[in-house]
Design a protein around this motif. Structure first.
Motif, PDB file in Angstrom:
ATOM      1  N   ARG A 149     -12.897  13.995  -7.626  1.00 30.83           N
ATOM      2  CA  ARG A 149     -12.424  12.753  -8.262  1.00 30.83           C
ATOM      3  C   ARG A 149     -13.597  11.852  -8.633  1.00 30.83           C
ATOM      4  NH1 ARG A 149      -8.467  13.289  -4.342  1.00 30.83           N
ATOM      5  NH2 ARG A 149      -9.507  11.806  -2.973  1.00 30.83           N
ATOM      6  N   THR A 177     -11.111  19.870   2.865  1.00 29.23           N
ATOM      7  CA  THR A 177     -10.395  19.936   1.594  1.00 29.23           C
ATOM      8  C   THR A 177     -10.326  18.550   0.970  1.00 29.23           C
ATOM      9  OG1 THR A 177      -9.087  21.815   2.350  1.00 29.23           O
ATOM     10  CG2 THR A 177      -8.216  20.567   0.484  1.00 29.23           C
ATOM     11  N   GLN A 178     -10.036  17.537   1.782  1.00 33.64           N
ATOM     12  CA  GLN A 178      -9.998  16.160   1.283  1.00 33.64           C
ATOM     13  C   GLN A 178     -11.377  15.725   0.804  1.00 33.64           C
ATOM     14  OE1 GLN A 178      -8.374  14.147   4.689  1.00 33.64           O
ATOM     15  NE2 GLN A 178      -6.258  14.433   4.010  1.00 33.64           N
ATOM     16  N   HIS A 179     -12.417  16.145   1.504  1.00 31.47           N
ATOM     17  CA  HIS A 179     -13.794  15.822   1.106  1.00 31.47           C
ATOM     18  C   HIS A 179     -14.085  16.415  -0.274  1.00 31.47           C
ATOM     19  CE1 HIS A 179     -18.061  15.076   1.297  1.00 31.47           C
ATOM     20  NE2 HIS A 179     -18.342  16.364   1.311  1.00 31.47           N
ATOM     21  N   GLN A 221     -11.963  17.296  -2.597  1.00 34.73           N
ATOM     22  CA  GLN A 221     -11.136  16.614  -3.592  1.00 34.73           C
ATOM     23  C   GLN A 221     -11.690  15.229  -3.921  1.00 34.73           C
ATOM     24  OE1 GLN A 221      -7.321  16.870  -1.685  1.00 34.73           O
ATOM     25  NE2 GLN A 221      -6.862  18.880  -2.566  1.00 34.73           N
ATOM     26  N   SER A 222     -12.193  14.536  -2.920  1.00 34.19           N
ATOM     27  CA  SER A 222     -12.808  13.222  -3.156  1.00 34.19           C
ATOM     28  C   SER A 222     -14.044  13.352  -4.041  1.00 34.19           C
ATOM     29  CB  SER A 222     -13.202  12.561  -1.837  1.00 34.19           C
ATOM     30  OG  SER A 222     -12.067  12.219  -1.097  1.00 34.19           O
ATOM     31  N   THR A 234      -8.348  20.591   6.754  1.00 33.32           N
ATOM     32  CA  THR A 234      -7.780  19.585   5.856  1.00 33.32           C
ATOM     33  C   THR A 234      -8.810  18.516   5.535  1.00 33.32           C
ATOM     34  OG1 THR A 234      -5.595  20.002   6.749  1.00 33.32           O
ATOM     35  CG2 THR A 234      -5.908  17.919   5.586  1.00 33.32           C
ATOM     36  N   HIS A 235      -9.622  18.156   6.549  1.00 37.33           N
ATOM     37  CA  HIS A 235     -10.663  17.148   6.347  1.00 37.33           C
ATOM     38  C   HIS A 235     -11.633  17.585   5.251  1.00 37.33           C
ATOM     39  CE1 HIS A 235     -13.701  14.129   7.102  1.00 37.33           C
ATOM     40  NE2 HIS A 235     -14.581  15.089   7.293  1.00 37.33           N
TER      41      HIS A 235
END
Length: 94
Positions: free
Chosen positions: A14, A6-8, A10-11, A3-4
């Protein structure tokens, strides 16, 4: 994929899409581990006088993809392009 991470990714996506320069190109980007795929729809205003896509468009997309592919692997440090060479074999016109 954690998850970490995936968030990276996505960040990073963005961040890329929020860059003011991308209001001109309206790109799409997908970032995964060690990979960044960028696409834009070519428009006439991206062409030079000889009718092919201007080299600045090629370079921007290649440089951006390389940067975000590397950044997908390095979450702590900000990367910079130190050197980049491209060899254009034939022009893109459409």
């Amino acid at each position: 994929m954690t998850t970490h991470m995936t968030q990276h990714y996505q960040s990073l996506q963005r961040m890329y899409l929020s860059a003011p320069i991308n209001q001109l190109y309206l790109p799409e980007i997908v970032i995964t581990e060690g990979e960044a795929r960028i696409g834009i729809e070519l428009r006439e205003d991206f062409h030079h006088a000889a009718g092919a896509v201007h080299g600045s468009v090629y370079f921007k997309m290649l440089d951006d993809a390389a940067y975000f592919a590397v950044s997908s692997l390095e979450p702590e440090f900000f990367m910079l392009t130190a050197s980049f060479t491209t060899y254009l074999i034939r022009p893109v016109s459409s």
